[in-house]
Design a protein around this motif. Structure first.
Motif, PDB file in Angstrom:
ATOM      1  N   TYR A   1       0.805  -1.221   0.000  1.00 54.73           N
ATOM      2  CA  TYR A   1       0.000   0.000   0.000  1.00 54.73           C
ATOM      3  C   TYR A   1       0.841   1.275   0.000  1.00 54.73           C
ATOM      4  O   TYR A   1       0.293   2.375  -0.046  1.00 54.73           O
ATOM      5  CB  TYR A   1      -0.946   0.013   1.198  1.00 54.73           C
ATOM      6  CG  TYR A   1      -2.079  -0.974   1.055  1.00 54.73           C
ATOM      7  CD1 TYR A   1      -3.136  -0.722   0.190  1.00 54.73           C
ATOM      8  CD2 TYR A   1      -2.073  -2.165   1.752  1.00 54.73           C
ATOM      9  CE1 TYR A   1      -4.163  -1.633   0.035  1.00 54.73           C
ATOM     10  CE2 TYR A   1      -3.098  -3.079   1.615  1.00 54.73           C
ATOM     11  CZ  TYR A   1      -4.135  -2.811   0.760  1.00 54.73           C
ATOM     12  OH  TYR A   1      -5.154  -3.716   0.612  1.00 54.73           O
TER      13      TYR A   1
ATOM     14  N   TYR B   1     -17.917  10.132   0.332  1.00 59.92           N
ATOM     15  CA  TYR B   1     -18.030   8.685   0.152  1.00 59.92           C
ATOM     16  C   TYR B   1     -18.374   8.219  -1.261  1.00 59.92           C
ATOM     17  O   TYR B   1     -18.357   7.031  -1.532  1.00 59.92           O
ATOM     18  CB  TYR B   1     -19.101   8.125   1.098  1.00 59.92           C
ATOM     19  CG  TYR B   1     -18.798   8.363   2.550  1.00 59.92           C
ATOM     20  CD1 TYR B   1     -17.749   7.698   3.173  1.00 59.92           C
ATOM     21  CD2 TYR B   1     -19.546   9.253   3.298  1.00 59.92           C
ATOM     22  CE1 TYR B   1     -17.463   7.904   4.507  1.00 59.92           C
ATOM     23  CE2 TYR B   1     -19.269   9.470   4.634  1.00 59.92           C
ATOM     24  CZ  TYR B   1     -18.224   8.796   5.236  1.00 59.92           C
ATOM     25  OH  TYR B   1     -17.944   9.011   6.551  1.00 59.92           O
TER      26      TYR B   1
ATOM     27  N   ASN C   1     -19.550   4.372  -0.908  1.00 65.58           N
ATOM     28  CA  ASN C   1     -18.990   3.393   0.012  1.00 65.58           C
ATOM     29  C   ASN C   1     -18.699   4.069   1.344  1.00 65.58           C
ATOM     30  O   ASN C   1     -17.821   4.919   1.434  1.00 65.58           O
ATOM     31  CB  ASN C   1     -17.714   2.797  -0.572  1.00 65.58           C
ATOM     32  CG  ASN C   1     -17.175   1.664   0.256  1.00 65.58           C
ATOM     33  OD1 ASN C   1     -17.645   1.405   1.363  1.00 65.58           O
ATOM     34  ND2 ASN C   1     -16.185   0.974  -0.260  1.00 65.58           N
TER      35      ASN C   1
ATOM     36  N   GLU D   1     -18.120   2.039   4.090  1.00 62.92           N
ATOM     37  CA  GLU D   1     -17.521   0.992   4.919  1.00 62.92           C
ATOM     38  C   GLU D   1     -16.217   1.493   5.542  1.00 62.92           C
ATOM     39  O   GLU D   1     -15.477   2.256   4.924  1.00 62.92           O
ATOM     40  CB  GLU D   1     -17.259  -0.258   4.087  1.00 62.92           C
ATOM     41  CG  GLU D   1     -18.526  -0.903   3.578  1.00 62.92           C
ATOM     42  CD  GLU D   1     -18.254  -2.079   2.676  1.00 62.92           C
ATOM     43  OE1 GLU D   1     -19.151  -2.918   2.562  1.00 62.92           O
ATOM     44  OE2 GLU D   1     -17.165  -2.164   2.087  1.00 62.92           O
ATOM     45  N   ASP D   2     -15.942   1.043   6.763  1.00 60.22           N
ATOM     46  CA  ASP D   2     -14.750   1.496   7.475  1.00 60.22           C
ATOM     47  C   ASP D   2     -13.473   0.776   7.033  1.00 60.22           C
ATOM     48  O   ASP D   2     -12.377   1.274   7.251  1.00 60.22           O
ATOM     49  CB  ASP D   2     -14.938   1.351   8.986  1.00 60.22           C
ATOM     50  CG  ASP D   2     -15.183  -0.084   9.422  1.00 60.22           C
ATOM     51  OD1 ASP D   2     -15.649  -0.886   8.595  1.00 60.22           O
ATOM     52  OD2 ASP D   2     -14.921  -0.398  10.594  1.00 60.22           O
ATOM     53  N   ASP D   3     -13.583  -0.397   6.388  1.00 57.78           N
ATOM     54  CA  ASP D   3     -12.419  -1.138   5.950  1.00 57.78           C
ATOM     55  C   ASP D   3     -12.785  -1.893   4.673  1.00 57.78           C
ATOM     56  O   ASP D   3     -13.818  -2.560   4.630  1.00 57.78           O
ATOM     57  CB  ASP D   3     -11.987  -2.130   7.045  1.00 57.78           C
ATOM     58  CG  ASP D   3     -10.706  -2.852   6.698  1.00 57.78           C
ATOM     59  OD1 ASP D   3     -10.755  -3.771   5.856  1.00 57.78           O
ATOM     60  OD2 ASP D   3      -9.668  -2.500   7.279  1.00 57.78           O
ATOM     61  N   PRO D   4     -11.953  -1.819   3.596  1.00 57.31           N
ATOM     62  CA  PRO D   4     -12.327  -2.474   2.341  1.00 57.31           C
ATOM     63  C   PRO D   4     -12.306  -3.999   2.400  1.00 57.31           C
ATOM     64  O   PRO D   4     -13.051  -4.658   1.688  1.00 57.31           O
ATOM     65  CB  PRO D   4     -11.284  -1.955   1.344  1.00 57.31           C
ATOM     66  CG  PRO D   4     -10.141  -1.492   2.169  1.00 57.31           C
ATOM     67  CD  PRO D   4     -10.702  -1.078   3.493  1.00 57.31           C
ATOM     68  N   ALA D   5     -11.468  -4.584   3.249  1.00 56.41           N
ATOM     69  CA  ALA D   5     -11.362  -6.044   3.304  1.00 56.41           C
ATOM     70  C   ALA D   5     -12.277  -6.662   4.358  1.00 56.41           C
ATOM     71  O   ALA D   5     -12.909  -7.690   4.122  1.00 56.41           O
ATOM     72  CB  ALA D   5      -9.916  -6.448   3.568  1.00 56.41           C
ATOM     73  N   PHE D   6     -12.372  -6.042   5.542  1.00 58.60           N
ATOM     74  CA  PHE D   6     -13.169  -6.589   6.636  1.00 58.60           C
ATOM     75  C   PHE D   6     -13.996  -5.480   7.291  1.00 58.60           C
ATOM     76  O   PHE D   6     -13.707  -5.061   8.412  1.00 58.60           O
ATOM     77  CB  PHE D   6     -12.250  -7.247   7.681  1.00 58.60           C
ATOM     78  CG  PHE D   6     -11.397  -8.337   7.116  1.00 58.60           C
ATOM     79  CD1 PHE D   6     -11.935  -9.580   6.844  1.00 58.60           C
ATOM     80  CD2 PHE D   6     -10.061  -8.120   6.835  1.00 58.60           C
ATOM     81  CE1 PHE D   6     -11.155 -10.585   6.308  1.00 58.60           C
ATOM     82  CE2 PHE D   6      -9.266  -9.123   6.305  1.00 58.60           C
ATOM     83  CZ  PHE D   6      -9.818 -10.360   6.039  1.00 58.60           C
ATOM     84  N   PRO D   7     -15.040  -4.999   6.610  1.00 58.12           N
ATOM     85  CA  PRO D   7     -15.817  -3.890   7.175  1.00 58.12           C
ATOM     86  C   PRO D   7     -16.593  -4.313   8.424  1.00 58.12           C
ATOM     87  O   PRO D   7     -17.127  -5.417   8.498  1.00 58.12           O
ATOM     88  CB  PRO D   7     -16.770  -3.516   6.040  1.00 58.12           C
ATOM     89  CG  PRO D   7     -16.846  -4.726   5.174  1.00 58.12           C
ATOM     90  CD  PRO D   7     -15.531  -5.441   5.319  1.00 58.12           C
ATOM     91  N   THR D   8     -16.624  -3.431   9.421  1.00 60.03           N
ATOM     92  CA  THR D   8     -17.404  -3.681  10.640  1.00 60.03           C
ATOM     93  C   THR D   8     -18.673  -2.848  10.666  1.00 60.03           C
ATOM     94  O   THR D   8     -19.604  -3.175  11.377  1.00 60.03           O
ATOM     95  CB  THR D   8     -16.573  -3.377  11.893  1.00 60.03           C
ATOM     96  OG1 THR D   8     -16.154  -2.017  11.866  1.00 60.03           O
ATOM     97  CG2 THR D   8     -15.359  -4.299  11.972  1.00 60.03           C
ATOM     98  N   HIS D   9     -18.702  -1.764   9.915  1.00 59.11           N
ATOM     99  CA  HIS D   9     -19.937  -0.985   9.768  1.00 59.11           C
ATOM    100  C   HIS D   9     -19.850  -0.150   8.492  1.00 59.11           C
ATOM    101  O   HIS D   9     -18.805  -0.013   7.888  1.00 59.11           O
ATOM    102  CB  HIS D   9     -20.196  -0.104  11.002  1.00 59.11           C
ATOM    103  CG  HIS D   9     -19.184   0.971  11.206  1.00 59.11           C
ATOM    104  ND1 HIS D   9     -17.994   0.749  11.845  1.00 59.11           N
ATOM    105  CD2 HIS D   9     -19.184   2.273  10.837  1.00 59.11           C
ATOM    106  CE1 HIS D   9     -17.295   1.878  11.885  1.00 59.11           C
ATOM    107  NE2 HIS D   9     -17.991   2.816  11.267  1.00 59.11           N
TER     108      HIS D   9
END
Length: 186
Positions: free
Chosen positions: A16, A109, A153, A155-163
């Protein structure tokens, strides 16, 4: 395709902060192979470069990638699978190509992208790791495709979003064959 068990392996390696520039370099690979019976071997790879701030802009971003797939299919020529030993017919397909997209952030977003995919030598029905500028998917594609997306979008995380949530609409148009495909991801 006539197949028993199929083994699938997939992997991805991403830097990254490629060369300390804040850009991303991503390599993804998918491989499948029959473990039992006929079926098909498929191998696909994709190398992608992402510049999140095109020319230092906070509004525009850029994605470019190169992809390659190789497959060999064993088809049963419509012989019922109850036949003790179906006659398998082989066929192989290999192809590769490039794609790129330029995108624009709209507000916090939302985004829009426009791009192009060039696939000079694909066999009909072959699948590739392709990108529309936002998402990388494993699917079949036209040879020369103009790509358009629009999305939001949170989402708080592109791979493992929590909300948060995602709405992504895409369209691809092949100007030569006049083929069109579109869809929505939620």
């Amino acid at each position: 395709h006539y197949a028993g068990l199929i083994g699938v392996v997939a992997g991805r390696v991403t830097d990254y902060d490629f060369l300390g520039s804040g850009n991303a370099l991503d390599f993804a690979m998918v491989a499948s192979r029959p473990i039992d019976g006929g079926g098909s071997d498929e191998y696909s790879a994709r190398l992608e470069f992402r510049e999140p701030r095109l020319f230092g802009s906070r509004t525009f971003f850029f994605t470019a990638g190169a992809f390659f797939s190789q497959s060999s299919f064993n088809e049963n020529n419509n012989i019922p699978l109850t036949t003790p030993e179906p006659q398998l017919v082989g066929r192989a397909g290999t192809g590769g190509g490039i794609d790129f997209s330029v995108g624009m952030h709209i507000g916090t977003y939302s985004y829009a992208t426009a791009g192009y995919r060039y696939l000079p030598n694909a066999s009909s029905g072959d699948s590739f790791l392709v990108s529309d500028g936002i998402f990388t998917t494993f699917n079949s594609t036209g040879n020369n495709v103009m790509l358009f997306t629009l999305g939001r979008n949170t989402e708080d995380d592109p791979a493992f979003p929590t909300h948060g949530w995602l709405l992504h609409a895409y369209d691809g148009f092949d100007p030569i064959s006049r083929g069109d495909f579109a869809g929505v991801l939620v």
